[in-house]
Design a protein around this motif. Structure first.
Motif, PDB file in Angstrom:
ATOM      1  N   GLY A 150      21.653 -14.597 -14.787  1.00 22.97           N
ATOM      2  CA  GLY A 150      22.303 -14.467 -16.097  1.00 22.97           C
ATOM      3  C   GLY A 150      21.401 -13.781 -17.110  1.00 22.97           C
ATOM      4  O   GLY A 150      21.834 -12.903 -17.860  1.00 22.97           O
ATOM      5  N   GLU A 151      20.134 -14.147 -17.102  1.00 27.75           N
ATOM      6  CA  GLU A 151      19.183 -13.519 -18.035  1.00 27.75           C
ATOM      7  C   GLU A 151      19.093 -12.017 -17.802  1.00 27.75           C
ATOM      8  O   GLU A 151      19.052 -11.225 -18.738  1.00 27.75           O
ATOM      9  CB  GLU A 151      17.775 -14.108 -17.855  1.00 27.75           C
ATOM     10  CG  GLU A 151      17.605 -15.479 -18.443  1.00 27.75           C
ATOM     11  CD  GLU A 151      16.133 -15.906 -18.470  1.00 27.75           C
ATOM     12  OE1 GLU A 151      15.247 -15.065 -18.177  1.00 27.75           O
ATOM     13  OE2 GLU A 151      15.882 -17.072 -18.793  1.00 27.75           O
ATOM     14  N   ARG A 152      19.041 -11.650 -16.520  1.00 27.47           N
ATOM     15  CA  ARG A 152      18.937 -10.209 -16.218  1.00 27.47           C
ATOM     16  C   ARG A 152      20.182  -9.473 -16.694  1.00 27.47           C
ATOM     17  O   ARG A 152      20.121  -8.361 -17.176  1.00 27.47           O
ATOM     18  CB  ARG A 152      18.721  -9.963 -14.707  1.00 27.47           C
ATOM     19  CG  ARG A 152      17.503 -10.609 -14.047  1.00 27.47           C
ATOM     20  CD  ARG A 152      16.233 -10.605 -14.869  1.00 27.47           C
ATOM     21  NE  ARG A 152      15.866  -9.307 -15.393  1.00 27.47           N
ATOM     22  CZ  ARG A 152      15.181  -9.126 -16.536  1.00 27.47           C
ATOM     23  NH1 ARG A 152      14.801 -10.145 -17.260  1.00 27.47           N
ATOM     24  NH2 ARG A 152      14.895  -7.917 -16.942  1.00 27.47           N
ATOM     25  N   TRP A 153      21.355 -10.109 -16.503  1.00 28.48           N
ATOM     26  CA  TRP A 153      22.600  -9.470 -16.953  1.00 28.48           C
ATOM     27  C   TRP A 153      22.647  -9.353 -18.472  1.00 28.48           C
ATOM     28  O   TRP A 153      23.143  -8.360 -19.007  1.00 28.48           O
ATOM     29  CB  TRP A 153      23.820 -10.239 -16.431  1.00 28.48           C
ATOM     30  CG  TRP A 153      24.112  -9.914 -14.997  1.00 28.48           C
ATOM     31  CD1 TRP A 153      23.978 -10.715 -13.914  1.00 28.48           C
ATOM     32  CD2 TRP A 153      24.598  -8.649 -14.504  1.00 28.48           C
ATOM     33  NE1 TRP A 153      24.338 -10.046 -12.768  1.00 28.48           N
ATOM     34  CE2 TRP A 153      24.720  -8.778 -13.105  1.00 28.48           C
ATOM     35  CE3 TRP A 153      24.932  -7.423 -15.104  1.00 28.48           C
ATOM     36  CZ2 TRP A 153      25.175  -7.738 -12.290  1.00 28.48           C
ATOM     37  CZ3 TRP A 153      25.387  -6.379 -14.289  1.00 28.48           C
ATOM     38  CH2 TRP A 153      25.492  -6.545 -12.899  1.00 28.48           C
ATOM     39  N   GLU A 155      20.148  -8.967 -20.516  1.00 26.20           N
ATOM     40  CA  GLU A 155      19.310  -7.849 -20.925  1.00 26.20           C
ATOM     41  C   GLU A 155      19.975  -6.512 -20.568  1.00 26.20           C
ATOM     42  O   GLU A 155      19.923  -5.555 -21.337  1.00 26.20           O
ATOM     43  CB  GLU A 155      17.932  -7.958 -20.259  1.00 26.20           C
ATOM     44  CG  GLU A 155      16.944  -7.043 -20.918  1.00 26.20           C
ATOM     45  CD  GLU A 155      15.596  -7.064 -20.227  1.00 26.20           C
ATOM     46  OE1 GLU A 155      14.874  -8.050 -20.396  1.00 26.20           O
ATOM     47  OE2 GLU A 155      15.286  -6.083 -19.523  1.00 26.20           O
ATOM     48  N   TYR A 156      20.615  -6.481 -19.407  1.00 23.77           N
ATOM     49  CA  TYR A 156      21.302  -5.261 -18.968  1.00 23.77           C
ATOM     50  C   TYR A 156      22.417  -4.868 -19.947  1.00 23.77           C
ATOM     51  O   TYR A 156      22.532  -3.714 -20.360  1.00 23.77           O
ATOM     52  CB  TYR A 156      21.881  -5.494 -17.566  1.00 23.77           C
ATOM     53  CG  TYR A 156      22.517  -4.281 -16.952  1.00 23.77           C
ATOM     54  CD1 TYR A 156      21.772  -3.377 -16.212  1.00 23.77           C
ATOM     55  CD2 TYR A 156      23.884  -4.033 -17.116  1.00 23.77           C
ATOM     56  CE1 TYR A 156      22.368  -2.256 -15.647  1.00 23.77           C
ATOM     57  CE2 TYR A 156      24.489  -2.923 -16.561  1.00 23.77           C
ATOM     58  CZ  TYR A 156      23.720  -2.032 -15.827  1.00 23.77           C
ATOM     59  OH  TYR A 156      24.303  -0.925 -15.278  1.00 23.77           O
ATOM     60  N   TYR A 157      23.229  -5.858 -20.340  1.00 23.83           N
ATOM     61  CA  TYR A 157      24.337  -5.575 -21.273  1.00 23.83           C
ATOM     62  C   TYR A 157      23.802  -5.146 -22.637  1.00 23.83           C
ATOM     63  O   TYR A 157      24.432  -4.352 -23.329  1.00 23.83           O
ATOM     64  CB  TYR A 157      25.272  -6.788 -21.414  1.00 23.83           C
ATOM     65  CG  TYR A 157      26.396  -6.774 -20.391  1.00 23.83           C
ATOM     66  CD1 TYR A 157      26.126  -6.950 -19.033  1.00 23.83           C
ATOM     67  CD2 TYR A 157      27.714  -6.573 -20.771  1.00 23.83           C
ATOM     68  CE1 TYR A 157      27.134  -6.919 -18.093  1.00 23.83           C
ATOM     69  CE2 TYR A 157      28.741  -6.550 -19.838  1.00 23.83           C
ATOM     70  CZ  TYR A 157      28.447  -6.723 -18.493  1.00 23.83           C
ATOM     71  OH  TYR A 157      29.453  -6.688 -17.572  1.00 23.83           O
ATOM     72  N   PHE A 158      22.651  -5.672 -23.028  1.00 19.37           N
ATOM     73  CA  PHE A 158      22.059  -5.237 -24.301  1.00 19.37           C
ATOM     74  C   PHE A 158      21.625  -3.776 -24.188  1.00 19.37           C
ATOM     75  O   PHE A 158      21.946  -2.948 -25.034  1.00 19.37           O
ATOM     76  CB  PHE A 158      20.870  -6.134 -24.674  1.00 19.37           C
ATOM     77  CG  PHE A 158      20.095  -5.592 -25.842  1.00 19.37           C
ATOM     78  CD1 PHE A 158      20.620  -5.648 -27.125  1.00 19.37           C
ATOM     79  CD2 PHE A 158      18.854  -4.992 -25.647  1.00 19.37           C
ATOM     80  CE1 PHE A 158      19.918  -5.116 -28.200  1.00 19.37           C
ATOM     81  CE2 PHE A 158      18.151  -4.459 -26.729  1.00 19.37           C
ATOM     82  CZ  PHE A 158      18.685  -4.520 -28.001  1.00 19.37           C
ATOM     83  N   VAL A 163      25.164  -4.816 -26.396  1.00 19.28           N
ATOM     84  CA  VAL A 163      25.752  -6.128 -26.684  1.00 19.28           C
ATOM     85  C   VAL A 163      24.687  -7.003 -27.354  1.00 19.28           C
ATOM     86  O   VAL A 163      23.587  -7.156 -26.837  1.00 19.28           O
ATOM     87  CB  VAL A 163      26.273  -6.799 -25.383  1.00 19.28           C
ATOM     88  CG1 VAL A 163      26.571  -8.281 -25.605  1.00 19.28           C
ATOM     89  CG2 VAL A 163      27.514  -6.070 -24.885  1.00 19.28           C
ATOM     90  N   ASP A 164      25.036  -7.564 -28.519  1.00 18.61           N
ATOM     91  CA  ASP A 164      24.090  -8.423 -29.242  1.00 18.61           C
ATOM     92  C   ASP A 164      24.133  -9.832 -28.636  1.00 18.61           C
ATOM     93  O   ASP A 164      24.807 -10.729 -29.147  1.00 18.61           O
ATOM     94  CB  ASP A 164      24.448  -8.452 -30.735  1.00 18.61           C
ATOM     95  CG  ASP A 164      23.376  -9.156 -31.566  1.00 18.61           C
ATOM     96  OD1 ASP A 164      22.417  -9.694 -30.978  1.00 18.61           O
ATOM     97  OD2 ASP A 164      23.515  -9.170 -32.804  1.00 18.61           O
ATOM     98  N   VAL A 165      23.400  -9.996 -27.554  1.00 16.66           N
ATOM     99  CA  VAL A 165      23.364 -11.297 -26.871  1.00 16.66           C
ATOM    100  C   VAL A 165      21.985 -11.909 -27.068  1.00 16.66           C
ATOM    101  O   VAL A 165      20.968 -11.222 -26.998  1.00 16.66           O
ATOM    102  CB  VAL A 165      23.752 -11.171 -25.369  1.00 16.66           C
ATOM    103  CG1 VAL A 165      22.927 -10.145 -24.637  1.00 16.66           C
ATOM    104  CG2 VAL A 165      23.689 -12.518 -24.663  1.00 16.66           C
ATOM    105  N   ARG A 237      15.651  -9.857 -24.930  1.00 18.52           N
ATOM    106  CA  ARG A 237      17.110  -9.901 -24.773  1.00 18.52           C
ATOM    107  C   ARG A 237      17.510 -10.544 -23.454  1.00 18.52           C
ATOM    108  O   ARG A 237      18.682 -10.551 -23.088  1.00 18.52           O
ATOM    109  CB  ARG A 237      17.694  -8.493 -24.892  1.00 18.52           C
ATOM    110  CG  ARG A 237      17.591  -7.957 -26.315  1.00 18.52           C
ATOM    111  CD  ARG A 237      18.465  -8.768 -27.256  1.00 18.52           C
ATOM    112  NE  ARG A 237      18.442  -8.241 -28.622  1.00 18.52           N
ATOM    113  CZ  ARG A 237      19.377  -8.477 -29.543  1.00 18.52           C
ATOM    114  NH1 ARG A 237      20.402  -9.235 -29.252  1.00 18.52           N
ATOM    115  NH2 ARG A 237      19.280  -7.992 -30.762  1.00 18.52           N
ATOM    116  N   SER A 238      16.505 -11.038 -22.719  1.00 16.04           N
ATOM    117  CA  SER A 238      16.842 -11.874 -21.561  1.00 16.04           C
ATOM    118  C   SER A 238      16.954 -13.290 -22.099  1.00 16.04           C
ATOM    119  O   SER A 238      18.057 -13.760 -22.405  1.00 16.04           O
ATOM    120  CB  SER A 238      15.776 -11.745 -20.482  1.00 16.04           C
ATOM    121  OG  SER A 238      14.473 -11.980 -21.026  1.00 16.04           O
ATOM    122  N   SER A 239      15.839 -13.982 -22.336  1.00 15.91           N
ATOM    123  CA  SER A 239      15.883 -15.319 -22.919  1.00 15.91           C
ATOM    124  C   SER A 239      14.486 -15.730 -23.363  1.00 15.91           C
ATOM    125  O   SER A 239      13.503 -15.435 -22.674  1.00 15.91           O
ATOM    126  CB  SER A 239      16.433 -16.311 -21.893  1.00 15.91           C
ATOM    127  OG  SER A 239      16.703 -17.548 -22.513  1.00 15.91           O
TER     128      SER A 239
END
Ligand code: AKB
Length: 319
Positions: A150-153, A155-158, A163-165, A237-239
């Motif tokens: 989930g963390e990798r995703w 960062e990928y979406y950012f 995406v502001d995650v 942006r991962s965690s």
């Protein structure tokens, strides 16, 4: 796109307190609580509530459009101990719900996402003490694997879709309003309940099992501070690693004994011991402190006092 907040998994241990805190900050009608089933009465009555299955994209999309949502806190998850018993279910819930919310953000239907990761992303090969933000990560649990993926995703979406995650790696969380369910750190909540109810507790983790922990009010403050921070400050942006306390069962027992001198602990470790043994004992959270000003307030003694006072009142006990 609207500006309201949606909390998915609002009836869980973190979701309940997050919903109350965000309603207090933004107003009851601005915060929509949702869960797979009904929960806390006060939570359902103090503002909008919807029954939503986090693995169903259409349901999420409908609620987001209907309530004019701009931000989503995705708190629905299967925790470490339960996910070991139901690996595929854990993986499906933890990953599909995240993809749905990330895709809704990518497609411009919401503007900001909070998603919780965990210290479970670390594994037996990670440094055990003061575990760094960036280090070896080989989690050995289904839950940890889902959180690391989930963390990798995130960062990928950012990086790919802007995406502001935002995310933190929560340690074990200790709270009195809602019980945790299915985690390895749950003992540190159960122990306070049993101390008040029966004066004794049998720990499913062995003496000497030190784990990172945090009082819920600190976790909620940290979560909201991260979401409020200017985007330019969010370097991870991962965690983010997030820390407060670290203790073993005998240390929390000693803290309880200060208030309940007759309290007794004994030990019957079960399958959760192996999970706990694979996790860090303490966490280096300097980056969260530097980037967005994270600070914890509760130490073990202050937390124990607050837990016992609040639980005594909630459970109406005279002990
Ligand atoms: C668990 O024990 O599974 C959780 C966690 C540390 O993420 N509380």
């Amino acid at each position: 796109m609207g500006s309201k907040i949606l909390i998915v998994g609002a009836c869980g241990q973190i979701g309940t307190e997050l919903t109350f805190a965000l309603r207090e900050k933004y107003g009851n009608d601005e915060v929509v609580a949702s869960d797979i089933k009904e929960g806390n009465q006060e939570l359902m009555e103090s503002g909008p509530f919807e029954v939503v299955d986090a693995t169903d994209y259409q349901q999420l999309e409908r609620i987001i459009e209907q309530h004019q949502i701009g931000e989503v806190y995705l708190m629905a998850a299967m925790l470490s101990a339960t996910a070991e018993r139901f690996p595929m279910k854990g993986w499906d819930l933890n990953m599909n719900s995240l993809f749905h919310v990330l895709n809704l953000a990518r497609d411009g239907k919401i503007s900001k996402v909070f998603w919780p990761s965990s210290i479970a992303v670390f594994g037996p090969t990670s440094p055990k003490n003061n575990t760094p933000q960036v280090t070896v990560m080989e989690p050995s649990t289904v839950y940890g694997i889902s959180k690391l993926a989930g963390e990798r995703w995130c960062e990928y979406y950012f990086r790919k879709y802007n995406v502001d995650v935002r995310s933190v790696r929560y340690p074990g969380l200790i709270s009195y309003k809602t019980l945790p369910g299915g985690g390895t750190t749950d003992y540190a909540v159960e122990i306070y309940h049993e101390a008040l109810k029966s004066g004794a507790y049998t720990s499913f983790l062995q003496e000497g099992t030190t784990l990172p922990m945090m009082y819920m009010s600190d976790a909620i403050r940290g979560t909201i501070a991260l979401m409020d921070a200017p985007a330019k400050n969010i370097q991870v942006r991962s965690s983010y690693n997030l820390a407060a306390l670290s203790f073993a069962p005998e240390e929390i027992a000693a803290a309880i004994t200060k208030y309940l001198p007759d309290f007794k602990i004994n030990y019957e470790p079960d399958y959760r011991q192996e999970i706990a043994d694979s996790w860090p004992a303490s966490i280096d959270d300097r980056q969260a402190r530097e980037d967005w000003g994270w600070e914890h307030q509760f130490d073990l003694d202050r937390m124990s006092k607050s837990m016992l006072e609040n639980l005594r009142e909630m459970l109406s006990l005279s002990r």
